[in-house]
Design an enzyme around this catalytic site. Structure first.
Site, mmCIF file in Angstrom:
data_model
loop_
_atom_site.group_PDB
_atom_site.id
_atom_site.type_symbol
_atom_site.label_atom_id
_atom_site.label_comp_id
_atom_site.label_asym_id
_atom_site.label_seq_id
_atom_site.Cartn_x
_atom_site.Cartn_y
_atom_site.Cartn_z
ATOM 1 N N GLU A 29 0.825 -1.224 0.000
ATOM 2 C CA GLU A 29 0.000 0.000 0.000
ATOM 3 C C GLU A 29 0.853 1.267 0.000
ATOM 4 O OE1 GLU A 29 -2.613 1.202 -0.894
ATOM 5 O OE2 GLU A 29 -3.037 -0.879 -1.325
HETATM 6 C C1 LIG Z 1 2.454 -9.664 0.207
HETATM 7 C C2 LIG Z 1 2.217 -8.535 -0.750
HETATM 8 C C3 LIG Z 1 0.924 -8.194 -1.085
HETATM 9 C C4 LIG Z 1 0.682 -7.172 -2.004
HETATM 10 N N1 LIG Z 1 -0.604 -6.889 -2.400
HETATM 11 C C5 LIG Z 1 -0.813 -6.065 -3.463
HETATM 12 C C6 LIG Z 1 -2.104 -5.937 -4.055
HETATM 13 O O1 LIG Z 1 -3.095 -6.511 -3.595
HETATM 14 N N2 LIG Z 1 -2.228 -5.172 -5.171
HETATM 15 C C7 LIG Z 1 -1.170 -4.520 -5.727
HETATM 16 O O2 LIG Z 1 -1.349 -3.856 -6.735
HETATM 17 N N3 LIG Z 1 0.067 -4.602 -5.162
HETATM 18 C C8 LIG Z 1 0.269 -5.359 -4.064
HETATM 19 N N4 LIG Z 1 1.525 -5.481 -3.513
HETATM 20 C C9 LIG Z 1 2.616 -4.696 -4.055
HETATM 21 C C10 LIG Z 1 3.078 -3.605 -3.104
HETATM 22 O O3 LIG Z 1 2.121 -2.589 -3.002
HETATM 23 C C11 LIG Z 1 4.450 -3.124 -3.609
HETATM 24 O O4 LIG Z 1 5.368 -4.160 -3.324
HETATM 25 C C12 LIG Z 1 4.892 -1.839 -2.972
HETATM 26 O O5 LIG Z 1 4.063 -0.783 -3.385
HETATM 27 C C13 LIG Z 1 6.346 -1.496 -3.296
HETATM 28 O O6 LIG Z 1 6.601 -1.667 -4.655
HETATM 29 P P1 LIG Z 1 7.854 -2.547 -5.122
HETATM 30 O O7 LIG Z 1 7.782 -3.844 -4.421
HETATM 31 O O8 LIG Z 1 7.874 -2.573 -6.604
HETATM 32 O O9 LIG Z 1 9.114 -1.781 -4.580
HETATM 33 P P2 LIG Z 1 9.900 -0.612 -5.340
HETATM 34 O O10 LIG Z 1 8.924 0.370 -5.865
HETATM 35 O O11 LIG Z 1 10.854 -1.214 -6.287
HETATM 36 O O12 LIG Z 1 10.683 0.059 -4.140
HETATM 37 C C14 LIG Z 1 11.904 -0.472 -3.618
HETATM 38 C C15 LIG Z 1 12.439 0.464 -2.537
HETATM 39 O O13 LIG Z 1 12.709 1.748 -3.105
HETATM 40 C C16 LIG Z 1 12.006 2.758 -2.412
HETATM 41 N N5 LIG Z 1 11.524 3.751 -3.374
HETATM 42 C C17 LIG Z 1 10.927 3.526 -4.572
HETATM 43 N N6 LIG Z 1 10.609 4.687 -5.154
HETATM 44 C C18 LIG Z 1 10.993 5.656 -4.325
HETATM 45 C C19 LIG Z 1 10.927 7.066 -4.363
HETATM 46 N N7 LIG Z 1 10.347 7.704 -5.374
HETATM 47 N N8 LIG Z 1 11.425 7.747 -3.319
HETATM 48 C C20 LIG Z 1 11.990 7.115 -2.269
HETATM 49 N N9 LIG Z 1 12.089 5.789 -2.186
HETATM 50 C C21 LIG Z 1 11.589 5.067 -3.195
HETATM 51 C C22 LIG Z 1 10.840 2.049 -1.751
HETATM 52 O O14 LIG Z 1 10.375 2.766 -0.619
HETATM 53 C C23 LIG Z 1 11.459 0.712 -1.400
HETATM 54 O O15 LIG Z 1 12.147 0.806 -0.189
HETATM 55 C C24 LIG Z 1 1.773 -6.459 -2.560
HETATM 56 C C25 LIG Z 1 3.080 -6.797 -2.189
HETATM 57 C C26 LIG Z 1 3.313 -7.825 -1.316
HETATM 58 C C27 LIG Z 1 4.728 -8.195 -0.987
#
Ligand SMILES: Cc1cc2nc3c(=O)[nH]c(=O)nc-3n(C[C@H](O)[C@H](O)[C@H](O)COP(=O)(O)OP(=O)(O)OC[C@H]3O[C@@H](n4cnc5c(N)ncnc54)[C@H](O)[C@@H]3O)c2cc1C
Length: 603
Positions: free
Chosen positions: A446
Site C-alpha cells: 500500500e
Molecule cells: C504480500 C504482498 C501483497 C501485495 N498486495 C498487493 C495488491 O493486492 N495489489 C497490488 O497492486 N500490489 C500489491 N503489492 C505490491 C506492493 O504494493 C508493492 O510491493 C509496494 O508498493 C512497493 O513496490 P515494489 O515492491 O515494486 O518496490 P519498489 O517500488 O521497487 O521500491 C523499492 C524500494 O525503493 C524505495 N523507493 C521507490 N521509489 C521511491 C521514491 N520515489 N522515493 C523514495 N524511495 C523510493 C521504496 O520505498 C522501497 O524501499 C503487494 C506486495 C506484497 C509483498
C-alpha cells in the site's frame, strides 16, 4: 497457541468517553437514531466472532498456507478459512458499513474500524479477503456507473463476490506511471485487457463465487506516465443478470499463474495475475484511473495502519500473560514472590518497558485510528459543509501517518513482545513469531512507509503550505488553552505544546531548504513523519489523561482502576516514548548531504 480477548473496555472508553461517538454520529442525519447500546452490541458481537471463529484459524492457516494448482490455475486457502468466511458472510458482517441500497447495514465506518482491529488481531491473512472487497466496493460506489453498481455491489456487499486491487506489475510497484497493461476498446463498449500483474492479494482463492478485479491499465492512445492510467472492472466470471439475483457466466480471461512463498500472511494468496484478452469495463473517466483507484488505496492505507494496531494488541496481550507466569531471576529490590524459586519476569523494569511500549502504542493507536474513522463518517455524511471539509482535510493529512506510524510501531511492538518471551518467542510453539512475520508486510505494501512519509511532508504539508497541519494544530492549541492552567495536566500539556512549536519550526525549516534543494524533502521525510505522528499521539494521550484525571477526581478511592492505569500509561508514553522526537528532529534537521555524499559506486 496465542490467545486473544477483544479489548472491549478500552474500545468503549475510546468510542464513548474520548470521541463521544453517540453525539458525534447523531449529528449526522443518517445516524440520528444510533445509540450506545447498538454501538456496544455490534462491537461485542464482532469481538466474539474474532475470538471464536477467526483466532482458531490463524496459526493453522499460517502453517498450512495457500496451495496453488497449476493445472486448474486455482488456489486453495488453508483449512477453515472458507468455513470462517461463510459464517462471516451469513451473519451479514461483510455489509456492516455498506449502503442499505445494496443490501448493507449502513453502519458507520467507526464500527467497521473497530471490527477491522479485532480481525487483524486474530487473523490478518484471512481478514484481507473481506477487507479488499470493502475497498473495491467503496471505489465502485464512488466512481462506477449506476449500471455497474447494480451489477456488482449487491454481490460484493453480501460477500458472495470478493474484490482485489490490481496495480503492481513486475517492473513497477511504487512508480505506477510505468505500468504497461493494455485495454483495447470493443464495439460493444467493453474493453479487452492484456498484461501481467504481480503481488495481487486475494487474486485467486476458493472462498467466493466470483472475484472482481479492479485493474489499472492503459488505453491505446493514453499519455505517458500517471496521466495515462485508466481503471477497469474485470470479473473472473462474467456476470449474468444483475443485483441480488446475478449469477456467474462464462470464465473470463483473467488467470492466476502462481502464488508467492513469503515471510508472513501465509493464509492470504499473493497472486501473479495474467490478463489474457480479458473482458473489462471502464470505471469513471478515461485516463483518470489513478485518482479513482485512490479511493481504494486510501481506504486500504487506513486498513493497513489498523493491521499494525491489531498485531500490537494481540502481541501485547500474549506477552503480558507470559510475563506474569514465567518465573526467572529476582527483582533487584528483593524477592516479590518469596514462596517461589524465582519472581515472575513482570517484576523486571525492562520487561515492563517492553510491555508498556506495546500497550501505549496500542491504546494511543486505537484512539487515533478510531478518530480518523469518525472523520470518515463526518466527511461522507456531515450536514455542516465546514465540518465535512475539516474531516476531509484531516483524513488526507492523517492517512500517511495512520499507515506508516502505526505499522512501524506495530512491527517494533511485535518484536518487543517477542523479546518478553525470550527464546520461547523465537521458536514456533508459542505462535508469537508469526506476529512479527505478519506485521512486516504492513510497512511495505500500500505504498512503502517511505512513500507515505514523502506524501505527508511533500504533498500534505509543503504543497499545501501547511494549511491542513495548521487545522490540526488548532485542535491541539484549543486543548492547550483549555488545560494550560490546570496544574494536574501540566506534565502532558507542556510537552505537547513544546512539540507543537517544534513541528511548526521544523516544517518551515525543511520547506525553506527544499526550495533550494528538493532532495531535502527525501532526506527528512521519514524522521518528519515520526515527529508528526508523535504530535498526534501526544494529543490523544493528553486527552485520555484528562478524562482519567477527571474520573479519579470525581470518584476518589472508589474509582475504576481502569482510569488509574490509563493515567499511568499516559505518563509512560510522555516520559519514555515521546522523547524519540528529540533524536528524530535532530536527524531531520541534519540535512540531506550526509545521505547523498557517498558515491553510488562506493555502496
Ligand atoms: C504480500 C504482498 C501483497 C501485495 N498486495 C498487493 C495488491 O493486492 N495489489 C497490488 O497492486 N500490489 C500489491 N503489492 C505490491 C506492493 O504494493 C508493492 O510491493 C509496494 O508498493 C512497493 O513496490 P515494489 O515492491 O515494486 O518496490 P519498489 O517500488 O521497487 O521500491 C523499492 C524500494 O525503493 C524505495 N523507493 C521507490 N521509489 C521511491 C521514491 N520515489 N522515493 C523514495 N524511495 C523510493 C521504496 O520505498 C522501497 O524501499 C503487494 C506486495 C506484497 C509483498
Amino acid at each position: 497457541m496465542p490467545s486473544y480477548k477483544a479489548p472491549l473496555r478500552d474500545q468503549q472508553f475510546v468510542l464513548h468517553e474520548l470521541l463521544g461517538a453517540v453525539d458525534e454520529l447523531n449529528a449526522l442525519p443518517r445516524y440520528a437514531e444510533l445509540d450506545a447500546h447498538t454501538i456496544n452490541h455490534v462491537v461485542e458481537e464482532a469481538g466474539k466472532f474474532c475470538e471464536d471463529v477467526l483466532l482458531p484459524t490463524n496459526r493453522p492457516g499460517d502453517e498450512e498456507g495457500c496451495t496453488y494448482d497449476p493445472a486448474a490455475k486455482s488456489v486453495r486457502t488453508p483449512t477453515g478459512f472458507k468455513a470462517a468466511y461463510d459464517a462471516f458472510r451469513e451473519a451479514g458482517w461483510q455489509g456492516l458499513a455498506a449502503e442499505t441500497e445494496y443490501g448493507g447495514q449502513g453502519l458507520p465506518h467507526l464500527l467497521q474500524i473497530a471490527f477491522y482491529e479485532m480481525q487483524y488481531s486474530t487473523n490478518q491473512a484471512w481478514a484481507m479477503y473481506p477487507g479488499l472487497t470493502i475497498g473495491a466496493y467503496e471505489c465502485l460506489l464512488k466512481h462506477a456507473s449506476d449500471e455497474q453498481k447494480s451489477l456488482f455491489l449487491p454481490k460484493m456487499t453480501s460477500g458472495e463476490w470478493t474484490g482485489t486491487m490490481c496495480l503492481t506489475e513486475p517492473h513497477c510497484g511504487t512508480d505506477l506511471g510505468m505500468l504497461r497493461t493494455k485495454a483495447v476498446p470493443q464495439a460493444d463498449g467493453s474493453y479487452k485487457l492484456t498484461g501481467e500483474k504481480i503481488f495481487i492479494s486475494a487474486g485467486e482463492h476458493d472462498m467466493s463465487d466470483n472475484i472482481i478485479h479492479l485493474v489499472l491499465a492503459r488505453l491505446p492512445d493514453a499519455p505517458q506516465g500517471t496521466k495515462g492510467i485508466s481503471l477497469f472492472v474485470v470479473p473472473k466470471f462474467l456476470p449474468v443478470g444483475s443485483g441480488e439475483s446475478a449469477t456467474v457466466g462464462a470464465r473470463n480471461g483473467v488467470f492466476c499463474g502462481g502464488i508467492e512463498h513469503k515471510m508472513g500472511i501465509n493464509g492470504n494468496a499473493t497472486c501473479q495475475i495474467s490478463l489474457e484478452n480479458a473482458t473489462g469495463w471502464l470505471v469513471g473517466e478515461p485516463n483518470k484511473g489513478l485518482a479513482a483507484m485512490f479511493v481504494m488505496m486510501n481506504g486500504a492505507r487506513l486498513g493497513v495502519g489498523v493491521q499494525g494496531l491489531g498485531i500490537t494488541e494481540v502481541a501485547y496481550q500474549n506477552a503480558a500473560a507470559y510475563a506474569k507466569e514465567r518465573i526467572q531471576g529476582r527483582a533487584l529490590s528483593g524477592p516479590k514472590s518469596p514462596d517461589q524459586p524465582a519472581d515472575p519476569i513482570i517484576v523486571h523494569p525492562d520487561v515492563r518497558r517492553m510491555l508498556l511500549t506495546a500497550r501505549a502504542y496500542a491504546e494511543g493507536g486505537r484512539a487515533f485510528a478510531y478518530w480518523v474513522a469518525l472523520m470518515a463518517d463526518h466527511h461522507l455524511h456531515h450536514p455542516d459543509p465546514e465540518k465535512k471539509k475539516f474531516a476531509a482535510d484531516m483524513m488526507s493529512l492523517m492517512t500517511p501517518i495512520v499507515k506508516a506510524f502505526m505499522t512501524d510501531s506495530g512491527f517494533d511492538c511485535a518484536s518487543q513482545c517477542m523479546q518478553v518471551f525470550g527464546g520461547q518467542g523465537y521458536v514456533q510453539a508459542t505462535g508469537v513469531e508469526q506476529f512479527i512475520r505478519d506485521a512486516r508486510i504492513n510497512m511495505i505494501y500500500e505504498g512503502t512507509n517511505t512513500i507515505q512519509s514523502l506524501d505527508l511532508l511533500g504533498r500534505k504539508v509543503l504543497l499545501d503550505n501547511g494549511a491542513k497541519l495548521r487545522a490540526f494544530g488548532k485542535l491541539v492549541a484549543a486543548f492547550i488553552e483549555e488545560n494550560g492552567s490546570d496544574a494536574a495536566m501540566n506534565e502532558f500539556v507542556t510537552p505537547l505544546a513544546e512539540l507543537g512549536d517544534k513541528v511548526t519550526k521544523l516544517s518551515t525549516e525543511i520547506g525553506m531548504k527544499a526550495l533550494a534543494n528538493p532532495d531535502e524533502v527525501g532526506g527528512a521525510a521519514v524522521d518528519y513523519l515520526r515527529v508528526v505522528g508523535h504530535l498526534v499521539y501526544a494529543y490523544f494521550w493528553a486527552k485520555m489523561a484528562k478524562i482519567a484525571l477527571e474520573r479519579i477526581k470525581a470518584d476518589g478511592s472508589s474509582v475504576d482502576p481502569f482510569y488509574r492505569n490509563k493515567l499511568t500509561v499516559a505518563r509512560f508514553y510522555f516520559e519514555r516514548l515521546l522523547p524519540e522526537t528529540a533524536a528524530r528532529i535532530r536527524a531531520a534537521r541534519s540535512g540531506v548531504k550526509n545521505l547523498l555524499e557517498l558515491p553510488a559506486e562506493a555502496f
